[in-house]
Design an enzyme around this catalytic site. Structure first.
Site, PDB file in Angstrom:
ATOM      1  N   ASP A  67      -9.624  32.762 -19.050  1.00  0.00           N
ATOM      2  CA  ASP A  67      -8.987  33.012 -20.787  1.00  0.00           C
ATOM      3  C   ASP A  67      -8.424  31.100 -20.991  1.00  0.00           C
ATOM      4  O   ASP A  67      -7.635  30.069 -19.365  1.00  0.00           O
ATOM      5  CB  ASP A  67      -7.794  33.814 -21.076  1.00  0.00           C
ATOM      6  CG  ASP A  67      -6.665  34.048 -20.701  1.00  0.00           C
ATOM      7  OD1 ASP A  67      -6.219  33.124 -19.549  1.00  0.00           O
ATOM      8  OD2 ASP A  67      -5.815  34.455 -20.672  1.00  0.00           O
ATOM      9  N   ASN A 136       2.987  43.585 -24.750  1.00  0.00           N
ATOM     10  CA  ASN A 136       2.425  44.405 -25.188  1.00  0.00           C
ATOM     11  C   ASN A 136       0.969  45.006 -24.034  1.00  0.00           C
ATOM     12  O   ASN A 136       0.038  45.469 -25.127  1.00  0.00           O
ATOM     13  CB  ASN A 136       1.542  43.761 -26.647  1.00  0.00           C
ATOM     14  CG  ASN A 136       0.244  42.572 -26.199  1.00  0.00           C
ATOM     15  OD1 ASN A 136      -0.325  42.656 -24.866  1.00  0.00           O
ATOM     16  ND2 ASN A 136       0.478  41.928 -26.842  1.00  0.00           N
ATOM     17  N   HIS A 138      -1.147  43.416 -22.821  1.00  0.00           N
ATOM     18  CA  HIS A 138      -2.911  42.559 -22.282  1.00  0.00           C
ATOM     19  C   HIS A 138      -2.800  42.056 -20.876  1.00  0.00           C
ATOM     20  O   HIS A 138      -1.520  41.790 -20.396  1.00  0.00           O
ATOM     21  CB  HIS A 138      -2.529  41.475 -23.747  1.00  0.00           C
ATOM     22  CG  HIS A 138      -1.583  40.323 -23.461  1.00  0.00           C
ATOM     23  ND1 HIS A 138      -0.737  40.340 -24.712  1.00  0.00           N
ATOM     24  CD2 HIS A 138      -1.719  39.260 -22.014  1.00  0.00           C
ATOM     25  CE1 HIS A 138      -1.058  37.849 -24.388  1.00  0.00           C
ATOM     26  NE2 HIS A 138      -1.029  38.276 -22.479  1.00  0.00           N
ATOM     27  N   GLU A 143      -5.796  42.255 -26.062  1.00  0.00           N
ATOM     28  CA  GLU A 143      -4.648  42.352 -26.935  1.00  0.00           C
ATOM     29  C   GLU A 143      -5.162  44.255 -26.953  1.00  0.00           C
ATOM     30  O   GLU A 143      -5.959  44.366 -27.452  1.00  0.00           O
ATOM     31  CB  GLU A 143      -4.728  41.620 -28.590  1.00  0.00           C
ATOM     32  CG  GLU A 143      -4.547  40.207 -28.347  1.00  0.00           C
ATOM     33  CD  GLU A 143      -3.231  39.540 -27.687  1.00  0.00           C
ATOM     34  OE1 GLU A 143      -2.411  40.483 -27.601  1.00  0.00           O
ATOM     35  OE2 GLU A 143      -2.519  38.684 -28.011  1.00  0.00           O
TER      36      GLU A 143
HETATM   37  C1  GLP Z   1      -0.733  34.671 -21.619  1.00  0.00           C
HETATM   38  C2  GLP Z   1      -2.241  35.333 -19.890  1.00  0.00           C
HETATM   39  C3  GLP Z   1      -2.171  36.386 -20.008  1.00  0.00           C
HETATM   40  C4  GLP Z   1      -0.300  36.292 -18.884  1.00  0.00           C
HETATM   41  C5  GLP Z   1       0.481  36.735 -19.973  1.00  0.00           C
HETATM   42  C6  GLP Z   1       1.243  36.912 -18.994  1.00  0.00           C
HETATM   43  O1  GLP Z   1      -0.828  35.950 -22.448  1.00  0.00           O
HETATM   44  N1  GLP Z   1      -3.219  34.892 -21.480  1.00  0.00           N
HETATM   45  O2  GLP Z   1      -3.471  36.014 -18.291  1.00  0.00           O
HETATM   46  O3  GLP Z   1      -1.009  37.387 -17.909  1.00  0.00           O
HETATM   47  O4  GLP Z   1       0.634  35.241 -20.715  1.00  0.00           O
HETATM   48  O5  GLP Z   1       2.253  35.710 -19.188  1.00  0.00           O
HETATM   49  P1  GLP Z   1       4.115  35.555 -17.840  1.00  0.00           P
HETATM   50  O6  GLP Z   1       2.833  35.382 -16.566  1.00  0.00           O
HETATM   51  O7  GLP Z   1       4.117  33.835 -19.092  1.00  0.00           O
HETATM   52  O8  GLP Z   1       4.382  36.849 -18.351  1.00  0.00           O
END
Ligand code: GLP
Length: 240
Positions: A67, A136, A138, A143
């Site tokens: 992404d 959440n 995702h 989402e």
């Molecule tokens: C972001 C990314 C996700 C990631 C998530 C969790 O929103 N788009 O790909 O898995 O955050 O992030 P973190 O690993 O910093 O908790």
């Protein structure tokens, strides 16, 4: 879906790097699906260490990232383009032309999303997809929703994601939209590894592992994948 529980994030990084190393050694021109966020950082450090040791090479590897934020300059300190270069690509021998990250500034996001999926298919599909998980549930930026998404698409981020990720941004400048691989793009990967650490992820992990498969918890779809592994620490596993 296999669940492996570890004491520390360092152990998870080694276990995850082991899985990647095996694939890279068996198929030096493999296709890696990569993720951003805090979760994969230690794994990338471990892969860089192994590259420096001569254990693995990225010379013939192609990568596709999950992404990217929309309407953020590619070289912004918070873009996923910058993140990936700082945390992995600048430290290994990957060829820049083999790096693929969705272009969040594409003039026609829909056409760009289609061509992104087509490029993944033309490369033969993703051999291993790395994932983090949002609080959440995702994955990528898929989402919670009424339906599972298909291919790469432009998504409006939820308040919960904006709250979690805006800590990295000054003021209120966090983008409200992103381009993300869809659930179907992710599920097409031959192997999937999801990393989660810390108590903040415990609810999402509980819903993913013990809940029903539902687009309201996008990660729960991994139960339908033939080769998905969750690498989580005790804090994230607390509610299991
Ligand atoms: C972001 C990314 C996700 C990631 C998530 C969790 O929103 N788009 O790909 O898995 O955050 O992030 P973190 O690993 O910093 O908790």
């Amino acid at each position: 879906m296999e669940v492996r529980i570890f004491d520390t994030a360092d152990e998870i990084a080694v276990a995850c790097a082991d899985i990647f190393t095996e694939i890279i050694k068996n198929k030096p021109d493999c296709i890696l699906g990569l993720a951003t966020g805090a979760s994969p950082v230690k794994t990338y450090k471990e892969l860089i260490r192994r590259y420096n040791n001569g254990e693995i090479s990225f010379e013939n590897i192609r990568t596709f990232n999950l992404d990217e934020y929309c309407d953020l300059p590619r070289d912004d300190k918070n873009s996923y383009y910058t993140f990936m270069h700082e945390n992995l690509f600048n430290s290994v021998n990957i060829k820049e032309e083999n790096v693929h990250i969705p272009d969040g500034n594409a003039a026609d996001p829909e056409a760009h999303a289609k061509s992104y999926d087509a490029m993944i298919d033309a490369a033969g599909g993703i051999d291993i997809q790395l994932l983090g998980i949002g609080t959440n549930g995702h994955i990528g930026f898929n989402e919670p929703s009424d339906t599972f998404s298909d291919g790469t698409f432009k998504v409006k981020l939820t308040d919960s994601t904006i709250k979690s990720n805006s800590i990295y941004f000054d003021d209120d400048s966090m983008p409200r939209y992103a381009l993300t691989m869809g659930i179907n793009s992710i599920m097409k990967a031959k192997k999937i590894v999801l990393i989660a650490t810390g108590e903040a992820k415990a609810d999402a992990i509980k819903a993913t592992v013990d809940g029903e498969v539902t687009p309201m918890c996008p990660a729960s779809v991994l139960k339908n994948h033939p080769d998905a592994i969750l690498l989580i620490d005790k804090a994230a596993a607390k509610l299991l």
